[in-house]
Design an enzyme around this catalytic site. Structure first.
Site, PDB file in Angstrom:
ATOM      1  N   CYS A   1      -0.885   3.841  -6.459  1.00 25.82           N
ATOM      2  CA  CYS A   1      -1.763   3.210  -5.472  1.00 25.82           C
ATOM      3  C   CYS A   1      -1.952   1.774  -5.935  1.00 25.82           C
ATOM      4  O   CYS A   1      -2.210   1.537  -7.125  1.00 25.82           O
ATOM      5  CB  CYS A   1      -3.105   3.946  -5.428  1.00 25.82           C
TER       6      CYS A   1
ATOM      7  N   CYS B   1       0.864  -1.175   0.000  1.00 25.22           N
ATOM      8  CA  CYS B   1       0.000   0.000   0.000  1.00 25.22           C
ATOM      9  C   CYS B   1       0.902   1.227   0.000  1.00 25.22           C
ATOM     10  O   CYS B   1       1.720   1.397   0.921  1.00 25.22           O
ATOM     11  CB  CYS B   1      -0.854  -0.045   1.265  1.00 25.22           C
TER      12      CYS B   1
HETATM   13  N1  DGL Z   1      -3.950   0.644  -1.952  1.00 29.53           N
HETATM   14  C1  DGL Z   1      -3.530   1.761  -1.239  1.00 29.53           C
HETATM   15  C2  DGL Z   1      -2.353   2.484  -1.802  1.00 29.53           C
HETATM   16  O1  DGL Z   1      -1.547   1.862  -2.451  1.00 29.53           O
HETATM   17  C3  DGL Z   1      -4.427   2.537  -0.384  1.00 29.53           C
HETATM   18  C4  DGL Z   1      -5.626   3.113  -0.949  1.00 29.53           C
HETATM   19  C5  DGL Z   1      -6.497   3.655   0.113  1.00 29.53           C
HETATM   20  O2  DGL Z   1      -6.847   2.886   1.017  1.00 29.53           O
HETATM   21  O3  DGL Z   1      -6.831   4.836   0.066  1.00 29.53           O
HETATM   22  O4  DGL Z   1      -2.211   3.658  -1.603  1.00 29.53           O
END
Ligand code: DGL
Length: 259
Positions: free
Chosen positions: A183, A74
């Site tokens: 993301c 993430c």
């Molecule tokens: N998948 C996440 C990232 O890479 C987080 C997205 C989120 O929860 O806002 O930033």
């Protein structure tokens, strides 16, 4: 050194499975445990303190499951919390950050676009990296609403198309030749993004780089499995298991659990 303990992977939700897939493809014998904190998604609009606390909660669950290494799949959690995680836990962590470097280095127009969460784009870590590329114009765009639509299973909705068009058209107009997906949820949007972007704009995400880095850290620190206790990956989710199951095409067991 042999180590048969699992690799732990976590994300605010289902998006980090894009990173998990790259790891699983490169290291198919390694056991993996994936944690989707979908109940608390999206992380992108939360404060740094909230993101650190949620990340620690996820790490503790993975440590209870004897993980030998943890991949923070993430960007938002990495850019806001990886320093605190490395300080507090004695285990190797691998993070994921928007791939500014390959985009800026290869860009001919010297204009690149980055689509990421507000938490990532506001973080100190992201801004420090961006500052290293003064000669490149970096067009930053928060992907408001995208993660929630993905978590709700609305990947191909008209609302998704509309949001993507509104975020990408200004980048196209500014003459980007690289779009960085900052993301881990966004790789699932690539088919739709490709319909909007002209062919010459390259899309970059960090999945394969994270998988290679995982392999390096296993080699140098945590140890590879001997492959004898091979078992299916395990996926835990604390809300809405149907969407995770469908993104995994029902190939793997998904356990719903409150954590
Ligand atoms: N998948 C996440 C990232 O890479 C987080 C997205 C989120 O929860 O806002 O930033």
């Amino acid at each position: 050194m042999t180590n048969n303990n699992p690799i732990g992977v976590f994300d605010s939700g289902i998006g980090g499975t894009s990173i998990w897939s790259a790891i699983h493809d490169l290291l198919p014998n390694e056991k993996t445990i994936y944690l989707a904190d979908s109940k608390n998604a999206p992380y992108g609009q939360k404060t740094k303190e909230e993101i650190v606390a949620l990340s620690k909660k996820n790490v503790e669950f993975l440590l209870e499951n004897n993980c030998k290494l943890i991949v923070v799949a993430c960007n938002t959690a990495t850019t806001n919390a990886i320093r605190e995680l490395r300080n507090d836990y004695d285990i190797p962590f691998i993070g994921i950050e928007p791939a500014i470097k390959p985009a800026a280095t290869n860009s001919r127009t010297q204009v690149i676009g980055i689509l990421a969460t507000k938490g990532t784009l506001n973080s100190e870590l992201f801004n420090k990296t961006a500052e290293m590329f003064q000669h490149t114009t970096i067009i930053e765009q928060v992907g408001y609403g995208l993660v929630q639509l993905i978590e709700d299973g609305n990947l191909n909705s008209p609302e998704m198309t509309q949001l993507l068009e509104s975020y990408l058209q200004p980048m196209i107009d500014a003459n980007i030749d690289y779009l960085v997906l900052g993301c881990s949820h966004y790789p699932y949007l690539i088919p739709q993004i490709k319909k909007i972007l002209p062919d010459h704009i390259q899309i970059i995400d960090s999945g394969e780089a994270v998988a290679r880095q995982t392999q390096n850290v296993l080699r140098e620190k945590a140890g590879f499995t001997d492959g004898k206790n091979n078992s299916d990956p395990v996926f835990y989710v604390n809300s809405n298991p149907a969407v995770l199951k469908s993104i995994l095409e029902n190939k793997y067991p998904v356990i719903e659990k409150d954590f």
